[in-house]
Structures are given as structure tokens and as C-alpha cells.
Design an enzyme around this catalytic site. Sequence first.
Site, PDB file in Angstrom:
ATOM      1  N   HIS A 121      -2.364  -8.549   2.606  1.00 24.16           N
ATOM      2  CA  HIS A 121      -2.031  -7.247   3.028  1.00 24.16           C
ATOM      3  C   HIS A 121      -3.005  -7.087   4.150  1.00 24.16           C
ATOM      4  CE1 HIS A 121       0.275  -3.839   3.636  1.00 24.16           C
ATOM      5  NE2 HIS A 121      -0.061  -3.046   2.737  1.00 24.16           N
TER       6      HIS A 121
ATOM      7  N   SER B   5       0.892  -0.994  -0.014  1.00 23.69           N
ATOM      8  CA  SER B   5      -0.204  -0.090   0.074  1.00 23.69           C
ATOM      9  C   SER B   5       0.845   1.406  -0.035  1.00 23.69           C
ATOM     10  CB  SER B   5      -0.788  -0.036   1.042  1.00 23.69           C
ATOM     11  OG  SER B   5      -0.140  -0.002   2.360  1.00 23.69           O
TER      12      SER B   5
ATOM     13  N   ASP C 184      -2.241  -8.537  12.123  1.00 23.74           N
ATOM     14  CA  ASP C 184      -3.624  -8.763  11.903  1.00 23.74           C
ATOM     15  C   ASP C 184      -4.150  -9.865  12.618  1.00 23.74           C
ATOM     16  OD1 ASP C 184      -3.607  -6.807  10.125  1.00 23.74           O
ATOM     17  OD2 ASP C 184      -2.548  -8.083   8.575  1.00 23.74           O
TER      18      ASP C 184
ATOM     19  N   HIS D  95       5.258 -12.847   7.468  1.00 20.86           N
ATOM     20  CA  HIS D  95       5.728 -11.249   7.085  1.00 20.86           C
ATOM     21  C   HIS D  95       6.741 -11.307   6.113  1.00 20.86           C
ATOM     22  CE1 HIS D  95       6.042  -6.983   7.324  1.00 20.86           C
ATOM     23  NE2 HIS D  95       4.898  -7.099   7.989  1.00 20.86           N
TER      24      HIS D  95
ATOM     25  N   ARG E 174       3.534  -5.140  17.065  1.00 17.70           N
ATOM     26  CA  ARG E 174       2.134  -4.569  17.184  1.00 17.70           C
ATOM     27  C   ARG E 174       1.172  -5.712  17.591  1.00 17.70           C
ATOM     28  NH1 ARG E 174       2.070  -2.974  11.033  1.00 17.70           N
ATOM     29  NH2 ARG E 174       2.661  -4.982  10.843  1.00 17.70           N
TER      30      ARG E 174
HETATM   31  N1  HAX Z   1       0.148 -19.747   5.983  1.00 19.36           N
HETATM   32  C1  HAX Z   1       0.380 -20.721   5.248  1.00 19.36           C
HETATM   33  N2  HAX Z   1       1.397 -20.509   4.070  1.00 19.36           N
HETATM   34  C2  HAX Z   1       2.466 -19.458   4.409  1.00 19.36           C
HETATM   35  C3  HAX Z   1       2.099 -18.506   5.284  1.00 19.36           C
HETATM   36  C4  HAX Z   1       0.820 -18.675   6.023  1.00 19.36           C
HETATM   37  N3  HAX Z   1       0.514 -17.925   6.992  1.00 19.36           N
HETATM   38  N4  HAX Z   1       3.138 -17.371   5.121  1.00 19.36           N
HETATM   39  C5  HAX Z   1       3.676 -17.928   4.084  1.00 19.36           C
HETATM   40  N5  HAX Z   1       3.464 -19.073   3.664  1.00 19.36           N
HETATM   41  C6  HAX Z   1       4.133 -19.952   2.553  1.00 19.36           C
HETATM   42  C7  HAX Z   1       3.724 -18.727   1.272  1.00 19.36           C
HETATM   43  O1  HAX Z   1       2.391 -18.765   0.562  1.00 19.36           O
HETATM   44  C8  HAX Z   1       5.026 -19.225   0.321  1.00 19.36           C
HETATM   45  O2  HAX Z   1       4.372 -20.631  -0.322  1.00 19.36           O
HETATM   46  P1  HAX Z   1       4.660 -20.838  -1.803  1.00 19.36           P
HETATM   47  O3  HAX Z   1       6.336 -20.777  -1.701  1.00 19.36           O
HETATM   48  O4  HAX Z   1       4.032 -22.047  -2.019  1.00 19.36           O
HETATM   49  O5  HAX Z   1       4.019 -19.615  -2.610  1.00 19.36           O
HETATM   50  C9  HAX Z   1       5.994 -19.685   1.272  1.00 19.36           C
HETATM   51  O6  HAX Z   1       5.275 -19.948   2.526  1.00 19.36           O
HETATM   52  C10 HAX Z   1       7.149 -18.684   1.546  1.00 19.36           C
HETATM   53  O7  HAX Z   1       6.415 -17.456   1.736  1.00 19.36           O
HETATM   54  P2  HAX Z   1       7.368 -16.381   2.855  1.00 19.36           P
HETATM   55  O8  HAX Z   1       8.758 -16.298   2.158  1.00 19.36           O
HETATM   56  O9  HAX Z   1       7.255 -17.072   4.254  1.00 19.36           O
HETATM   57  O10 HAX Z   1       6.490 -15.124   2.770  1.00 19.36           O
HETATM   58  P3  HAX Z   1       6.372 -13.938   1.685  1.00 19.36           P
HETATM   59  O11 HAX Z   1       7.284 -12.987   2.177  1.00 19.36           O
HETATM   60  O12 HAX Z   1       6.287 -14.395   0.263  1.00 19.36           O
HETATM   61  O13 HAX Z   1       4.750 -13.433   2.113  1.00 19.36           O
HETATM   62  C11 HAX Z   1       2.960 -12.951   3.505  1.00 19.36           C
HETATM   63  C12 HAX Z   1       4.312 -12.901   3.223  1.00 19.36           C
HETATM   64  C13 HAX Z   1       2.635 -12.166   4.826  1.00 19.36           C
HETATM   65  C14 HAX Z   1       2.154 -12.686   2.278  1.00 19.36           C
HETATM   66  C15 HAX Z   1       2.790 -14.408   4.027  1.00 19.36           C
HETATM   67  O14 HAX Z   1       3.423 -14.726   4.811  1.00 19.36           O
HETATM   68  C16 HAX Z   1       1.118 -14.606   4.116  1.00 19.36           C
HETATM   69  O15 HAX Z   1       0.374 -15.018   3.140  1.00 19.36           O
HETATM   70  N6  HAX Z   1       0.709 -14.656   5.373  1.00 19.36           N
HETATM   71  C17 HAX Z   1      -0.807 -14.828   5.862  1.00 19.36           C
HETATM   72  C18 HAX Z   1      -1.507 -13.592   5.286  1.00 19.36           C
HETATM   73  C19 HAX Z   1      -1.270 -12.398   6.203  1.00 19.36           C
HETATM   74  O16 HAX Z   1      -1.449 -12.385   7.449  1.00 19.36           O
HETATM   75  N7  HAX Z   1      -0.972 -11.223   5.757  1.00 19.36           N
HETATM   76  C20 HAX Z   1      -0.568  -9.929   6.534  1.00 19.36           C
HETATM   77  C21 HAX Z   1       0.866  -9.377   6.583  1.00 19.36           C
HETATM   78  C22 HAX Z   1       1.140  -8.101   7.346  1.00 19.36           C
HETATM   79  C23 HAX Z   1       0.422  -7.150   6.428  1.00 19.36           C
HETATM   80  O17 HAX Z   1       0.606  -6.781   5.325  1.00 19.36           O
HETATM   81  N8  HAX Z   1      -0.574  -6.522   7.230  1.00 19.36           N
HETATM   82  O18 HAX Z   1      -1.440  -5.662   6.334  1.00 19.36           O
END
Ligand code: HAX
Length: 440
Positions: A263, A233, A366, A309, A318
Site C-alpha cells: 500500500h 488504510s 507511487d 492496482h 495521479r
Molecule cells: N509486480 C509483480 N507481480 C505483481 C504485481 C507487480 N507490480 N502486481 C500484481 N502482481 C501479482 C500479484 O502478486 C499476484 O500474484 P500471485 O497470484 O502469485 O499472488 C498476481 O499478480 C495477481 O494480482 P493482481 O490481481 O494483479 O493484484 P492485487 O489486486 O492482488 O494486488 C497490488 C494489487 C497493488 C497489491 C499489486 O499490484 C502489487 O503488489 N503492486 C506492487 C506494490 C504497489 O505498487 N502497491 C501500491 C498500490 C497503490 C497503493 O495502494 N498505493 O498506496
Amino acid sequence: MEKLVAKVSQRIKILNNELQEIYQEHSDDIVGEITLKNLLGGMRGMTSLVCNTSFVDPYKGLFISGYEIPDFQDKTPEEIFFLLVTGTFPDPSELDELNTELAQRATIPEFVWSMLRSLPKNIHPMTMFSMGILAMEGESVFKKKFEEGVNKDEYWLYTLEDSLNLIAKLPVLAAGIYRLLFMNGDIIDSTQDLNLTDNFTFRLGFNRHNPSFADLNRLYLVLHCDHEGGNVSAFTSRIVNSALSNIYYATSAGLNGLAGPLHGLANQECLHFITEIHDALGNKPSIDAVRNFVMATLDAGKIIPGYGHAVLRVTDPRFSAFMKFGDQYCSESPYLQTVKKLYEIVPPILKDYKDGKISNPWPNVDAISGSLLYHYGMTHYEFYTVMFGISRTLGFCAQNIIARGMQQPIIRPKSVTNTWLKTYFESRTNEGNRTKKAVP
Ligand code: HAX
């Protein structure tokens, strides 16, 4: 707003001087490498932006001008905006000036309500929020000044002017959207000069005499304020504003990114996840039952919302700040209890899951925020990301005011094709020269 303008102007001068000194000595020095993994991995880990409002340490979390999350536990969103944009907390007279300015600007034009009322009731509140902001774009002072041919040294000043207008209006807009979608549709007005939090709480129209609900709203508007420049964002708002699209365009665009489930929408998803657990297992599920539920979720190829994250590698401070609030005011809430069970269960599972491929098994903000709002009667969880958006706009605005003050150029990274990559790596292999630079 003399005091605020003077402080921001002073900060911009300091930051510019610092950067000029660094630039004179190091303009051609390397600040990072880009591997193919970085390129294909959503630019993860690539140093690509200067952002002086805040910094995220992977092991300590958010820093704003040297202050960290525990320092914000009792602050107001106004104080945080002042800190983001000036680098210092306001003294009482500075805070008074800012509060007065914001209170005077907190009105939404009638046509915005008419437009929002005309929308179908199944629309997501984030869509209404973004549309409401965009609809007010015609009020941009920056836009008017630009058309008049203002000197670019003053871009930041009119970005600040627009930002104050927008920041003041957002709690009113958001509360109005809540009333339109989830209550009986009447917009609550206030004739008093209220601060951002009280204005929001009053206009929501429920639980308004409960001081701890107002305090939760305050904390919520504080903790989501900024998370450096590279998140979806903030980065979006920076790119849009770098084209000199005004702060209304930039904020609406940034919020459209915040509306994604990976996000800001994750807070809604987390509450939904807890509701699913309670529907399936009752309000007081056992640890083993929750563990099975989590495993079944992962086995179905779904994510566990609120965990992981892109930058953090520890429990988000947080999250801990909200937990502190929850323990103080609503420790008996079944929603908070389930959040705690998930906190016990999920990290060890994610650590081992996918051969340890998940970079961060710990909860982010979150994972808890919605459970507290739910406890206080805000059961329409689609609204949670809107509240996140009120707060995050403080960061968008501060980042863009400073970026315009530093006269940062339009953001325009280079993209390449598969063919380019193939040719590039072939030529490197043929020449046996692994340090060869990429041809632009
Ligand atoms: N549950 C299941 N799988 C997860 C996971 C979770 N909570 N977090 C990461 N993974 C998976 C990813 O999908 C990825 O899988 P693939 O390689 O098969 O695509 C793998 O683990 C490696 O990802 P990563 O390097 O650990 O994480 P990224 O930096 O790519 O992504 C995210 C970070 C926050 C998007 C991710 O951890 C996620 O999807 N979390 C759940 C959603 C969430 O809570 N989002 C909010 C984040 C904070 C924020 O921005 N708030 O606004």
C-alpha cells in the site's frame, strides 16, 4: 468554523435523505454476489461499504464529487478537504475561514516531542508518526463529549472538531519527525500563520525558498487525499471509528495499514528500486539494461513496486499529474528519466507475465512521486509514506465525519471456517439447488 459546519450539516442531511429514499424502496434488493473467489481474494470486487467522499472508476481513476485528477492540479490540501467533506469547493470566504481555523490549531504538545526524542534512531518514521498521533488522543473533543453523554446526532460535529485539530497538526508533526530522524534534531518553529503546505515546507528546513519544491509538496498533499473507502488504510480507519474510537485512534490505525509495502510504503519501495537500478547500472541506464533488471527482479519472485492496482485498470491519473509536474520542473532529473524508462518497459512485461494473471500492468501513483521529492533533496525515502499519510488523513477524516453524520453502524462482517464452507457446498450439491442461501 460556522461556514464549514453549516455546509457539512447540509451535506449530511442531503445524503441521509437520499439514502433513506433508496432504502425505503430497495432495502431487501441484492446489490452484488459473493463468490468463493471474492471471499478468498481479499474481498476484491465485493460491494460492502458506502463512501460518498470519493469514487474510483477502474478506467478513469479518482472522482471527488464529480471532479477528477486534472481538476486538482492547482488546488491546495485545504480546498480538497473542503471538497471531500462538503461536496463543493470552498468560496474565498469559506477557504479563508478554514485556513484561519487550521492555522490556529497547528501546535504539537511538548510531551509528544519528548516521547519521539526518546525513541531509537533506527525506528521507521511511520512508526513515529502513528505514535505521535496516538499520543495526542487524550486531546480528543469527541471522547470528552461522549463521556459527558452527548446526543448521537452530534457525533459528526465533534468528529469534525477533532479532525480539524489533527489535520492542522500533522504537517507540523511530520516535519518535526523529519528533523529528529534525518537532520540535526532541532524542531523548527514558526510564529506565522502559514497554510498546511507552507507550514510543512518551512518546518522541514531545507530548500524552503524554492517555490517549485513548495509546489511539489502542495501537489503531493493533494493527490494522495482519498481513494474511496475499501483500500487498506481508509477501511481500517472506518472500522476503528465505527466503534466510536475517536479520530486519533482511527487515523493512527489507518496509517499503520498505509505503512505496508503493498500500500503506501510502495512509494519508498519505488525509490529504493530506482536507487538499486542506478547502483547497478549507473544514472543513465539503457532501456535494455533496465528491462533485464526488471526481468531479474520478477524471476527472483519479487514485485515491481509502483505497478498494479486492486481497482484501477489504466495508468493512474495521479501518476500522470506528477509526470506533468516533473516535465515542467525537473525533466532532466535522472530519477525521473528512469521512471520514464520503467513506464515504457514494465507494462508490456507485466501484461504477459504469469500468463496474463496480473490484473493491471500500469503504474500507480507511487511509481513516480518519490523520484520528484528526491530531485528536490528529500533523499530519505523512508519519509515518503509519512507525506502520503498527511494527505490521506484528509480522506480518513472526511469519510468518518460523514459516516458519523449518517449514523452508520459498527462495521462487523461475518467470517466463516473451512468446515462451514465444506458443509455449505456439500449441502448445496446434495440438494442440487445452486441458489440456496447460506445459513448464517
Ligand atoms: N509486480 C509483480 N507481480 C505483481 C504485481 C507487480 N507490480 N502486481 C500484481 N502482481 C501479482 C500479484 O502478486 C499476484 O500474484 P500471485 O497470484 O502469485 O499472488 C498476481 O499478480 C495477481 O494480482 P493482481 O490481481 O494483479 O493484484 P492485487 O489486486 O492482488 O494486488 C497490488 C494489487 C497493488 C497489491 C499489486 O499490484 C502489487 O503488489 N503492486 C506492487 C506494490 C504497489 O505498487 N502497491 C501500491 C498500490 C497503490 C497503493 O495502494 N498505493 O498506496
